[in-house]
Design an enzyme around this catalytic site. Structure first.
Site, mmCIF file in Angstrom:
data_model
loop_
_atom_site.group_PDB
_atom_site.id
_atom_site.type_symbol
_atom_site.label_atom_id
_atom_site.label_comp_id
_atom_site.label_asym_id
_atom_site.label_seq_id
_atom_site.Cartn_x
_atom_site.Cartn_y
_atom_site.Cartn_z
ATOM 1 N N LYS A 72 0.623 -11.092 -3.744
ATOM 2 C CA LYS A 72 0.750 -11.541 -5.136
ATOM 3 C C LYS A 72 1.221 -12.997 -5.145
ATOM 4 O O LYS A 72 1.845 -13.449 -4.175
ATOM 5 C CB LYS A 72 1.712 -10.619 -5.908
ATOM 6 C CG LYS A 72 3.179 -10.646 -5.395
ATOM 7 C CD LYS A 72 3.954 -11.817 -5.976
ATOM 8 C CE LYS A 72 5.270 -12.029 -5.286
ATOM 9 N NZ LYS A 72 5.850 -13.344 -5.569
ATOM 10 N N TYR A 131 7.448 -11.156 -10.850
ATOM 11 C CA TYR A 131 8.153 -9.886 -10.682
ATOM 12 C C TYR A 131 8.603 -9.342 -12.029
ATOM 13 O O TYR A 131 8.552 -8.135 -12.283
ATOM 14 C CB TYR A 131 9.372 -10.070 -9.774
ATOM 15 C CG TYR A 131 9.048 -10.305 -8.327
ATOM 16 C CD1 TYR A 131 8.528 -9.289 -7.539
ATOM 17 C CD2 TYR A 131 9.279 -11.539 -7.737
ATOM 18 C CE1 TYR A 131 8.233 -9.489 -6.200
ATOM 19 C CE2 TYR A 131 8.990 -11.764 -6.388
ATOM 20 C CZ TYR A 131 8.471 -10.734 -5.629
ATOM 21 O OH TYR A 131 8.182 -10.949 -4.305
#
Length: 409
Positions: A159, A247
């Site tokens: 990511k 996140y």
């Protein structure tokens, strides 16, 4: 670590392998291996610990090639193969031949399975490699994923998935054309504490969630080569939001089990020339159809923080740390009563988040069950991040009411 069961190796061989790996860590981090290679004499002998999750017997069948040998690959991903039940390290791809050979020697990877970025496409001829795990600067994810699919390999991609929605879609389309699996490296989806928190929330023990807050900050070291590309927009696609704030974007989505319909954001101006191309501090608010709100912020110049707060009808909860590599903690409070769920470092039941993530891809392929981290999931985060940037630039709310992307996937 090689794919051989270490319990079948002589103790001297295991010790040599351990010291080899320690030497690799020193090479990559720019530090020499510690001179203290054995416990100090004054420590009392300790009994052999009971294994929490025994290493698998025999050869694990699913082979990964790791693309990019930076700190995250060396310190987190490569050691995690030792705990995997299904996955093994089969190949390495690096622009530094010397480092690649050093790592290969430490982990028992044959030299024929070492590739450069130039001859990467030759992996199509290597049946020992089933998938690649791309751990490169964000802007390189899409091109290497497409190349891997053309070579007939599955893809795990770190990511954030890419730097644009268009590149995300390009990766998804390439996976479909190749009939291969695309998975995004959302390690927190496999963290035992996160899983336990979600089970508690889904069971209704906190009541209906009303507000979620996320804070993700860390001080970025520009002296560290791993920090330099993160402030180059052409490589990173953005600053603290892309690296740390994601996140919170993803976390708010899985905690609330809902996607927002509107975002408002503001970016703090910085006089530091380091942040000429990307943001340092940015804050955002998601509004949901259910009436809930989620607030998030990220920064490259604030002390390390990884905290999710949950305000619900019955209880309040906190994940702090929320997204650490280990020792995450979930706490719920009702009046004077506090409940804490925590796993001490290196005592995680079952398996750690990294080995669980690596094993998930072959597990999905073998069982046919849905993936916890699809390309569509990664693209939704990028779509929302782009909306945050748009709102911060225009100083106006931006609609994110795009319908149910899960039904379109």
């Amino acid at each position: 670590m090689s794919d051989n069961d270490t319990r079948q190796q002589p103790a001297s061989q295991i010790r040599r392998r351990f010291l080899q790996v320690a030497g690799v860590a020193g090479l990559v981090l720019g530090k020499s291996a510690s001179a203290q290679t054995t416990p100090p004499d004054h420590l009392a002998p300790r009994p052999s610990p009971q294994p929490i999750r025994p290493l698998p017997e025999g050869r694990r069948p699913f082979g990964y090639a790791i693309v990019g040998l930076g700190k995250y690959a060396i310190n987190q991903i490569l050691p995690a193969f030792g705990e995997c039940q299904h996955a093994r390290l089969a190949g390495l791809v690096s622009g530094d031949p010397q480092k690649a050979r050093k790592v290969a020697s430490a982990y028992g990877v044959p030299e024929k399975n070492i590739y450069s970025y130039d001859n990467f496409d030759d992996i199509r001829n290597n049946p020992e490699i089933d998938a690649v795990y791309i751990i490169l600067p964000n802007a390189l994810h899409a091109d290497f994923a497409v190349r891997a699919f053309r070579a007939g390999k599955h893809v795990m991609c770190e990511k954030p998935m890419a730097t644009s929605v268009e590149d995300c879609q390009r990766m998804i389309d390439a996976a479909r054309r190749a009939s291969k699996q695309l998975m995004i490296g959302y390690r927190c989806h496999f963290d035992p504490i996160t899983q336990s928190a979600l089970q508690t929330i889904r069971a209704g023990k906190l009541g209906k969630l009303r507000v979620v807050t996320t804070e993700n900050t860390d001080v970025l070291s520009i002296d560290d080569p791993s920090g330099q590309w993160r402030v180059k927009r052409s490589l990173s696609g953005g600053g603290s939001l892309m690296d740390l704030g994601i996140y919170g974007v993803n976390g708010a989505r899985y905690l609330l089990n809902e996607d927002p319909i509107e975002v408002s954001a503001i970016r703090a101006e910085s006089s530091n020339p380091v942040f000429h191309e990307v943001e340092d501090i940015i804050s955002w608010t998601f509004r949901y159809r259910s009436g809930a709100l989620a607030h998030g912020n990220s920064s490259f110049t604030a002390a390390a923080t990884s905290r999710f707060g949950i305000q619900a009808e019955k209880l309040s909860g906190t994940l702090n740390p929320a997204t650490g590599y280990y020792n995450n903690r979930f706490e719920t409070v009702a009046g004077e009563e506090t409940h804490v769920l925590s796993d001490p470092m290196f005592q995680i039941p079952a398996l750690n988040q990294f080995s669980a993530q690596l094993d998930h891809l072959p597990d999905v392929l073998g069982s046919g069950k849905p993936s916890l981290a699809t390309g569509e999931e990664g693209m939704q985060d990028i779509r929302l991040i782009q909306a945050i940037y748009q709102s911060a630039a225009t100083r106006r709310p931006v609609s994110t009411d795009w319908g149910d992307w899960r039904r379109k996937a």
